[in-house]
Design a protein around this motif. Structure first.
Motif, PDB file in Angstrom:
ATOM      1  N   GLU A 170       1.011  -0.802  -0.373  1.00 22.82           N
ATOM      2  CA  GLU A 170      -0.072   0.332   0.227  1.00 22.82           C
ATOM      3  C   GLU A 170       0.734   0.768  -0.072  1.00 22.82           C
ATOM      4  N   LEU A 171       0.301   2.256  -0.257  1.00 21.00           N
ATOM      5  CA  LEU A 171       0.889   3.599   0.274  1.00 21.00           C
ATOM      6  C   LEU A 171       1.065   3.826   1.134  1.00 21.00           C
ATOM      7  N   TYR A 172       1.850   3.765   1.721  1.00 17.56           N
ATOM      8  CA  TYR A 172       1.944   4.190   3.358  1.00 17.56           C
ATOM      9  C   TYR A 172       3.566   5.047   3.472  1.00 17.56           C
ATOM     10  N   VAL A 173       4.560   4.973   3.160  1.00 11.39           N
ATOM     11  CA  VAL A 173       5.620   6.088   2.706  1.00 11.39           C
ATOM     12  C   VAL A 173       5.542   6.099   1.827  1.00 11.39           C
ATOM     13  N   THR A 174       4.855   6.749   1.623  1.00 14.49           N
ATOM     14  CA  THR A 174       4.368   7.565  -0.015  1.00 14.49           C
ATOM     15  C   THR A 174       4.071   8.599   0.759  1.00 14.49           C
ATOM     16  N   PRO A 175       2.576   8.864   1.101  1.00 16.61           N
ATOM     17  CA  PRO A 175       2.469   9.764   2.028  1.00 16.61           C
ATOM     18  C   PRO A 175       3.242  10.823   2.305  1.00 16.61           C
ATOM     19  N   ALA A 176       3.920   9.912   3.545  1.00 22.50           N
ATOM     20  CA  ALA A 176       4.884  10.435   4.610  1.00 22.50           C
ATOM     21  C   ALA A 176       5.559  11.434   3.312  1.00 22.50           C
ATOM     22  N   ILE A 177       6.269  11.043   2.541  1.00 17.11           N
ATOM     23  CA  ILE A 177       7.138  11.804   2.141  1.00 17.11           C
ATOM     24  C   ILE A 177       6.555  12.359   1.009  1.00 17.11           C
ATOM     25  N   ALA A 178       5.005  12.673   0.874  1.00  9.66           N
ATOM     26  CA  ALA A 178       5.098  13.622   0.281  1.00  9.66           C
ATOM     27  C   ALA A 178       4.621  14.366   1.030  1.00  9.66           C
ATOM     28  N   SER A 179       4.006  14.485   2.520  1.00 11.94           N
ATOM     29  CA  SER A 179       4.103  15.504   3.409  1.00 11.94           C
ATOM     30  C   SER A 179       5.003  16.457   3.810  1.00 11.94           C
ATOM     31  N   ALA A 180       6.041  15.359   4.717  1.00 12.99           N
ATOM     32  CA  ALA A 180       7.531  15.649   4.127  1.00 12.99           C
ATOM     33  C   ALA A 180       7.877  17.017   3.290  1.00 12.99           C
ATOM     34  N   SER A 181       8.031  16.299   2.424  1.00  5.34           N
ATOM     35  CA  SER A 181       8.706  17.442   1.065  1.00  5.34           C
ATOM     36  C   SER A 181       8.141  18.782   1.111  1.00  5.34           C
ATOM     37  N   ILE A 182       6.612  18.525   0.410  1.00  2.00           N
ATOM     38  CA  ILE A 182       5.603  19.783   0.177  1.00  2.00           C
ATOM     39  C   ILE A 182       5.769  20.555   1.624  1.00  2.00           C
ATOM     40  N   PHE A 183       6.320  20.018   2.601  1.00  3.34           N
ATOM     41  CA  PHE A 183       6.584  21.360   3.783  1.00  3.34           C
ATOM     42  C   PHE A 183       7.533  21.716   3.773  1.00  3.34           C
ATOM     43  N   VAL A 184       9.054  20.755   3.473  1.00  9.96           N
ATOM     44  CA  VAL A 184      10.246  21.738   3.141  1.00  9.96           C
ATOM     45  C   VAL A 184      10.095  22.584   1.791  1.00  9.96           C
ATOM     46  N   LEU A 185       9.461  22.083   1.150  1.00 15.54           N
ATOM     47  CA  LEU A 185       9.599  22.970   0.011  1.00 15.54           C
ATOM     48  C   LEU A 185       8.834  24.045   0.177  1.00 15.54           C
ATOM     49  N   LEU A 186       7.594  24.011   0.701  1.00 23.82           N
ATOM     50  CA  LEU A 186       7.007  25.370   1.383  1.00 23.82           C
ATOM     51  C   LEU A 186       7.735  26.298   1.535  1.00 23.82           C
ATOM     52  N   ALA A 187       8.336  26.386   3.413  1.00 24.74           N
ATOM     53  CA  ALA A 187       9.349  26.151   4.142  1.00 24.74           C
ATOM     54  C   ALA A 187      10.407  27.679   3.198  1.00 24.74           C
ATOM     55  N   ALA A 188      11.049  26.698   2.563  1.00 23.80           N
ATOM     56  CA  ALA A 188      12.555  27.309   1.831  1.00 23.80           C
ATOM     57  C   ALA A 188      11.952  28.246   0.755  1.00 23.80           C
ATOM     58  N   LEU A 189      11.227  28.291   0.313  1.00 23.06           N
ATOM     59  CA  LEU A 189       9.452  29.374  -0.144  1.00 23.06           C
ATOM     60  C   LEU A 189       8.747  30.534   0.036  1.00 23.06           C
ATOM     61  N   HIS A 190       9.682  30.365   1.706  1.00 18.69           N
ATOM     62  CA  HIS A 190       9.710  31.357   2.641  1.00 18.69           C
ATOM     63  C   HIS A 190       7.774  31.581   3.380  1.00 18.69           C
ATOM     64  N   ALA A 191       7.319  30.386   2.416  1.00 20.49           N
ATOM     65  CA  ALA A 191       5.858  29.849   3.213  1.00 20.49           C
ATOM     66  C   ALA A 191       5.199  30.069   4.621  1.00 20.49           C
ATOM     67  N   PRO A 192       4.505  30.642   5.225  1.00 17.50           N
ATOM     68  CA  PRO A 192       4.207  31.030   6.270  1.00 17.50           C
ATOM     69  C   PRO A 192       3.904  29.242   7.374  1.00 17.50           C
ATOM     70  N   VAL A 193       4.362  28.910   8.265  1.00 19.46           N
ATOM     71  CA  VAL A 193       5.087  27.545   8.548  1.00 19.46           C
ATOM     72  C   VAL A 193       3.188  27.104   8.951  1.00 19.46           C
ATOM     73  N   VAL A 194       1.818  27.800   9.568  1.00 19.83           N
ATOM     74  CA  VAL A 194       1.078  27.793   8.724  1.00 19.83           C
ATOM     75  C   VAL A 194       0.477  27.122   8.082  1.00 19.83           C
ATOM     76  N   TRP A 195       0.856  27.523   6.714  1.00 18.20           N
ATOM     77  CA  TRP A 195       0.019  27.001   5.853  1.00 18.20           C
ATOM     78  C   TRP A 195       1.428  26.152   5.156  1.00 18.20           C
ATOM     79  N   ALA A 196       2.278  26.111   5.465  1.00 18.35           N
ATOM     80  CA  ALA A 196       3.754  24.885   4.778  1.00 18.35           C
ATOM     81  C   ALA A 196       3.943  23.170   5.585  1.00 18.35           C
ATOM     82  N   SER A 197       2.376  23.361   6.908  1.00 19.41           N
ATOM     83  CA  SER A 197       2.103  22.481   7.941  1.00 19.41           C
ATOM     84  C   SER A 197       0.532  22.418   6.974  1.00 19.41           C
TER      85      SER A 197
END
Lengths: 203, 203, 203
Positions: free
Chosen positions: B148-175
C-alpha cells in the motif's frame, strides 16, 4: 589518505548493503519506494547504530551523499527489472558489505578513541546490524540464527584490522587484510558450508 | 507562534499514534499495562529515532507530558471497552498520525539545522517508525511490505512542507498543505486502493 | 558506596540477562558466536537504550568489562552443555534481571537529573528492552504479548525505588525494596499465574 580510503570503503559498504536491501524488496515484489526504504535501512543501519553508540554525529545525517547513494541503488535495481541479478547475488553482496563494514566500523571507532576490544565490537555491529534490521523488517528469520558463519567473518575482519593497526601496519594493508580474511571465512561458509560446532546438550 | 503550532501538532501526532498502538493491544486482548506500553512506543517511537539521529535531546525525556498523554490514551482506550472504535479506526488514526508526524519531524530537523534532503528523510522516519516498531513488537507483517502507499504519503507531506518552507511560506500554510496532501494520498490508498507499480522481473 | 552498589547491581543485571540470552541460543542449538551475540544483546540492550535516551555515554562502550562479562557468560553456558540449566532457568534468570535492571535504570536516570516520572520509564525500558530485542531477533512472540505480568513487575521495582529515594531512604534499602517487590510480583506471575484483567470489548 587514510581518511579517503575509509570514506571510499564507507561508500562501498553502504552501496553493497543497500543493494542487498533492495534485493530483499525485489524478492517481495515491492514498489520503488519500498526498494529505496529497504536499500537505505540496510545500507546505513549498522553504521547508524555504531555512531549512536560511540557518540559520533550520525554519518549520513550531515552528509546527504549516503542517502542519495541508497536511493540511487534502490531505484536502479527496481528499474533493472532483475537483469544481471542472479539469485545468489543477495548472498555475495551481503558478504562483501559485511567484511568492508566490519573494517570501516572498527576504524571509525578507533578514530573516536574507543578502546580496541570495543572497536572490534563496533566493527561487528556496523557489519551485521544493517542485515539484522533488514531481516526483522522483512519478517525473515534473522541471519543470526541460520547456523552459518555470519557474525564470525565480521569478527575476523574487525579483529585483524585492529590487530594490524595496533602493530602500526599502514591502514591500506590492515584494511585489505581484514576484508580479505573475513571474506574468505564468509565465502567458505557460503560455498563450502563451513560451520562452527553447535550446542549439544548433555543427555 | 511557529513553535506553538509545532508543539500542538507534536502532541496531536503522539496522541493519534498512541491510539493506534493501543488499538493493536485491543486486537490482541491485552491488559492495561500492555495498552500503555504499545501506546507509548507507537506514540513516541518515530520522534525518538529522529531526535537520536539529529543529536537533539529526546523530546519526551525532558518533558513528562508526552508520557502522560500516551498513558492516558492507553488507559482511556482500555477502559472504553471498544465503544466508538470501529475496526477501521486503527487505519485512519494511523493515517492522520503519519502525515502530522512527517511535517513535525521535518520541521524539527530543519530547526536543528539539518539540510533539506535529510529533513525530508527525518520527516519520513518520524512518521513511519512508530508504526514499524509497533508491527515488529506485535509480530505483524510490517506495514512497509503491504504494497500500500504508506511511506509515500509521508514523503509527500514532508517534501511539500520543506519545499514551501524554503519558499518562505508561513509555517501554518506549509504545515497544512503538507498534512493535507499526504493525507489525500494515504486516503486514496485506503479508500480507493491507490498503488505504485510493483517490481516485475524480466522473463 | 551508592555508586558501588549501583555498579554491582549493574554487572549482576548484565550477567543475568546475558544468561537469559545465551539460553535462548541454547534452545535453538546455535554455535558459540551466536551464544555470545545473544548474551551481549540481551545483557546490554536495555541499558543501551536508556543511555541513548538520557544522553549518557553508553555504559559498555567506555568500559570493556561488560562486553567481557557477556562473552564469558555466553562461552560458559555453551561449554556447560546445559548441565545445571533446568528448563525454567531462563524464566527465573529473566525475572531476576528484570527487577535488578528496573532499579539500576531508574537510579542511573535520576543520577543524570531526569525527572521522577521519566526515571520510572527509564527503569522499565532498561529492564524490558534486552528481553524484547532478544525475542524480536529470535523470532519469538514478544514477551510483551504473553498476557503475563512482565512489564508490571518492572514498573513496581522502578516506582518503589524512585518513591523511597524521594523519601530519602538509603539507596541500599530503596534498591532492595524495589527489587524485592518487583520480584515478588513476577514470581507470582510465573508460579501462580497472576494476571491483570484483559481487554474485553463490549458486545
Amino acid at each position: 589518505m587514510a581518511i579517503t580510503l575509509v570514506e571510499m570503503l564507507d561508500y562501498a559498504g553502504v552501496a553493497t548493503f543497500a543493494a542487498s536491501g533492495a534485493l530483499m524488496a525485489a524478492e517481495r515484489r515491492q514498489d520503488v519506494v519500498t526498494f529505496v526504504f529497504f536499500a537505505a535501512i540496510t545500507g546505513v543501519g549498522g553504521g547508524t547504530l555504531r555512531d549512536l553508540l560511540i557518540g559520533a554525529p550520525v554519518f549520513w545525517v550531515t552528509n546527504p551523499g549516503y542517502a542519495i547513494v541508497c536511493a540511487s541503488v534502490g531505484v536502479a535495481i527496481f528499474a533493472s527489472r532483475g537483469r544481471g541479478l542472479p539469485k545468489r547475488a543477495l548472498l555475495w553482496l551481503d558478504a562483501a558489505g559485511l567484511c568492508v563494514y566490519a573494517v570501516v566500523g572498527a576504524a571509525k571507532a578507533q578514530a573516536w578513541g574507543i578502546n580496541p576490544v570495543i572497536a572490534v565490537v563496533m566493527g561487528v555491529l556496523t557489519a551485521t546490524f544493517g542485515g539484522v534490521i533488514r531481516d526483522v523488517l522483512a519478517g525473515e528469520p534473522s541471519v543470526l540464527l541460520r547456523r552459518e558463519l555470519y557474525v564470525t567473518p565480521a569478527i575476523a575482519s574487525a579483529s585483524i584490522f585492529v590487530l594490524l593497526a595496533a602493530l602500526h601496519a599502514p591502514v591500506v594493508w590492515a584494511s585489505g587484510a581484514g576484508v580479505a580474511l573475513g571474506f574468505a571465512v564468509r565465502a567458505g561458509a557460503i560455498a563450502a558450508g563451513w560451520r562452527l560446532p553447535v550446542f549439544t546438550p548433555k543427555k
